[in-house]
Design an enzyme around this catalytic site. Structure first.
Site, PDB file in Angstrom:
ATOM      1  CG  HIS A   1      -0.430  -0.012   2.527  1.00 26.20           C
ATOM      2  ND1 HIS A   1      -0.016   1.135   3.175  1.00 26.20           N
ATOM      3  CD2 HIS A   1      -0.232  -1.023   3.409  1.00 26.20           C
ATOM      4  CE1 HIS A   1       0.418   0.828   4.390  1.00 26.20           C
ATOM      5  NE2 HIS A   1       0.298  -0.475   4.560  1.00 26.20           N
TER       6      HIS A   1
ATOM      7  CG  ASP B   1      -2.302   4.387   2.973  1.00 25.12           C
ATOM      8  OD1 ASP B   1      -2.069   3.330   2.352  1.00 25.12           O
ATOM      9  OD2 ASP B   1      -3.057   4.426   3.966  1.00 25.12           O
TER      10      ASP B   1
ATOM     11  CG  ASP C   1       2.959  -0.222   8.088  1.00 28.90           C
ATOM     12  OD1 ASP C   1       2.537  -0.779   7.059  1.00 28.90           O
ATOM     13  OD2 ASP C   1       2.244  -0.009   9.080  1.00 28.90           O
TER      14      ASP C   1
ATOM     15  CD  GLU D   1      -3.024  -1.269   5.496  1.00 28.00           C
ATOM     16  OE1 GLU D   1      -3.080  -2.340   6.112  1.00 28.00           O
ATOM     17  OE2 GLU D   1      -2.507  -0.240   5.993  1.00 28.00           O
ATOM     18  CD  GLU D   2      -1.149   2.005   7.702  1.00 28.06           C
ATOM     19  OE1 GLU D   2      -1.890   1.536   8.594  1.00 28.06           O
ATOM     20  OE2 GLU D   2      -0.010   1.581   7.488  1.00 28.06           O
TER      21      GLU D   2
ATOM     22  CG  ASP E   1       1.513  -4.224   5.115  1.00 27.78           C
ATOM     23  OD1 ASP E   1       2.448  -3.610   5.668  1.00 27.78           O
ATOM     24  OD2 ASP E   1       0.325  -3.878   5.230  1.00 27.78           O
TER      25      ASP E   1
ATOM     26  CG  HIS F   1       0.633   2.177  12.826  1.00 22.02           C
ATOM     27  ND1 HIS F   1      -0.606   1.586  12.909  1.00 22.02           N
ATOM     28  CD2 HIS F   1       1.112   1.861  11.604  1.00 22.02           C
ATOM     29  CE1 HIS F   1      -0.865   0.941  11.789  1.00 22.02           C
ATOM     30  NE2 HIS F   1       0.172   1.088  10.982  1.00 22.02           N
TER      31      HIS F   1
END
Length: 487
Positions: A77, A79, A116, A146-147, A170, A458
């Site tokens: 992904h 983003d 990520d 995705e996030e 991922d 994150h």
């Protein structure tokens, strides 16, 4: 410092990662990174398209001698999660990530790194531009958003892809091969309240909870890390119960998929209660810090006397808010009965905003069991509705059910054992990989997930291991060279 990173091995990955990280790519604002990927594909004279929701697909024919192999979809992904330390000055919408090398790790300067899933994207780019890598026909699928909702995967239409195998890049442990993942649903509680004039003869404080580790609200939820919103609520509950504390504002957490690291509130108490209030709350602070001393050594809880606000919350709504948050589950709800050590169901109380007569509470409930996902979501709904909140469920997405008979899983597992003389950890994960969603429109596609070591995703502590990325790249090339032959 990015020039130093470009020269790391494998250069095919790190130089593309540096290029990617120069492009701002927040979830739901991926226009620039979509164009970046389109330009990349067209520069290579490869078939490149953008679907109706913004996913980018780039196709590359098989290398010589690999034409008889099954077509492989390589997927990551575009983003990234945007988190920064409170004292870091950085504009995610305008600046590229500032990276540096720290021993065997790549880190960012006070922000999330974007490994990520940027390392997965960069690895796919390395394969697409290569002239000497053996590979079958490739469909590179770069999904968006995705996030914060997986809307890219949800919006991918059936029939666009021809591949029979999907490699999702991922996963964040280099000895792990993913064969399943959790689904999720956003739980949002809202309520308005009346603002009352702050009582006379009161004194105001700003309470701050900072220094927590944060992290991925799925993968890290099992660690029992501190949740700034729950810690703050514990302080407010004690002050309200014993000293009639009144709340003016609360601002805690940020994104649903990040364990909240910080929370701030403005409160008032009767001036005559100042000394006993301070004595008791500091005792409570010491107790909380002692409880988290091993897991959260940098936890800081501070009170600062501030100018008295003009208004506070309606007392009845405030009581309902504090008790509802106390009652709402945060953390692990149920462990998997089938896979040892796997969290089945959990919740993250991610965001709490109380300001200007409005309350908004955001949670992310995850589960590999659809029935238990909704069981926990309804438990949260009940807690908040009993306190007069309106509750909405949104963004629900399914998990990825493990297939122990998967052909690509057997191939990848065998290759890992041959390369490393060790068995990989084959497991489902407590995170929202896109495989489950993609499988809805491509039910026959054989899927597996893997990736390099990424820690602290994150959070501003996110870091990617250089040696692990080398291991990941070598593994990926072996997989591409040994993909199954067409039936």
């Amino acid at each position: 410092m990015n020039s130093e990173i470009r020269n790391l091995e494998p250069k095919a990955v790190w130089k593309n990662f540096a290029d990617l990280n120069a492009v701002p790519r927040p979830s739901k604002k991926e226009e620039r990174v979509i164009q970046f990927m389109v330009d990349f594909g067209k520069k290579l004279n490869l078939e490149t398209m953008v679907d109706n929701v913004g996913n980018v697909i780039i196709r590359k024919p098989a290398s010589a001698g690999m034409e008889d192999r099954k077509t492989v979809v390589m997927q990551s992904h575009l983003d990234m999660v945007h988190q920064k330390n409170s004292d870091t000055v950085f504009d995610f919408d305008a600046e590229g990530i500032k990276m540096f090398v720290d021993g065997d790790w790549i880190k960012a300067d006070g922000t999330t790194l974007g490994a990520d899933n940027g390392l997965g994207v960069a690895a796919i780019m390395g394969v697409l531009e290569s002239t000497d890598i053996a590979h079958p026909a490739i469909e590179a699928l770069f999904t968006i958003d995705e996030e914060t909702g997986m809307t890219g995967a949800m919006g991918l239409e059936g029939g666009l892809l021809e591949g029979e195998i999907l490699l999702n890049l991922d996963t964040e442990e280099d000895d792990e091969i993913g064969m399943g993942c959790a689904g999720g649903v956003d739980v949002t509680a809202t309520r308005n309240y009346s603002e009352e004039t702050t009582p006379e003869n009161t004194i105001a404080y700003e309470i701050s909870v900072t220094g927590l580790s944060g992290g991925h609200s799925g993968m890290d939820i099992i660690k029992g890390l501190g949740n700034a919103n729950k810690i703050m609520n514990r302080l407010l509950f004690d002050g309200f119960t014993n000293f009639g504390l009144r709340v003016s504002e609360i601002n805690g957490g940020s994104l649903r998929n990040a364990i909240p690291r910080e929370s701030f509130s403005t409160i008032v108490i009767d001036a005559v209660s100042k000394e006993p209030f301070l004595f008791e709350i500091h005792e409570l602070i010491n107790n909380i810090k002692a409880e988290f001393s091993t897991l959260e050594p940098n936890l800081t809880i501070e009170l600062k006397e501030v100018e008295t606000p003009k208004t506070v919350m309606d007392l009845g709504v405030q009581e309902g808010l504090i008790k509802a948050i106390y009652a709402a589950l945060n953390g692990v709800y149920r462990m998997s009965p089938d896979i040892d050590g796997l969290v089945e169901t959990s919740n993250n109380i991610a965001r709490i905003i109380v300001k200007d007569g409005a309350i908004k509470i955001g949670c992310l409930t995850r589960s590999s069991s659809e029935t238990n996902k909704w069981d926990l979501a309804n438990s949260l709904r009940s807690s908040f509705e009993l306190a007069g909140f309106d509750v909405e469920f949104s963004g629900s997405y399914p998990g990825w059910l493990p297939n122990v008979n998967s052909e690509i899983l057997k191939t990848v597992t065998k290759l890992y054992e041959e390369l490393h003389n060790d068995k990989p950890h084959v497991a489902a994960c407590h995170a929202g990989l896109e495989c489950g969603i993609l499988g809805q429109n491509y039910p026959e596609m054989d899927m597996v997930s893997f990736g390099p070591n990424i820690k602290g995703a994150h959070s501003p502590d996110e870091r990617a291991q250089i040696s692990s990325t080398q291991k990941f790249w070598k593994f990926l090339l072996e997989i591409l060279k040994n993909t199954p032959v067409k039936n």
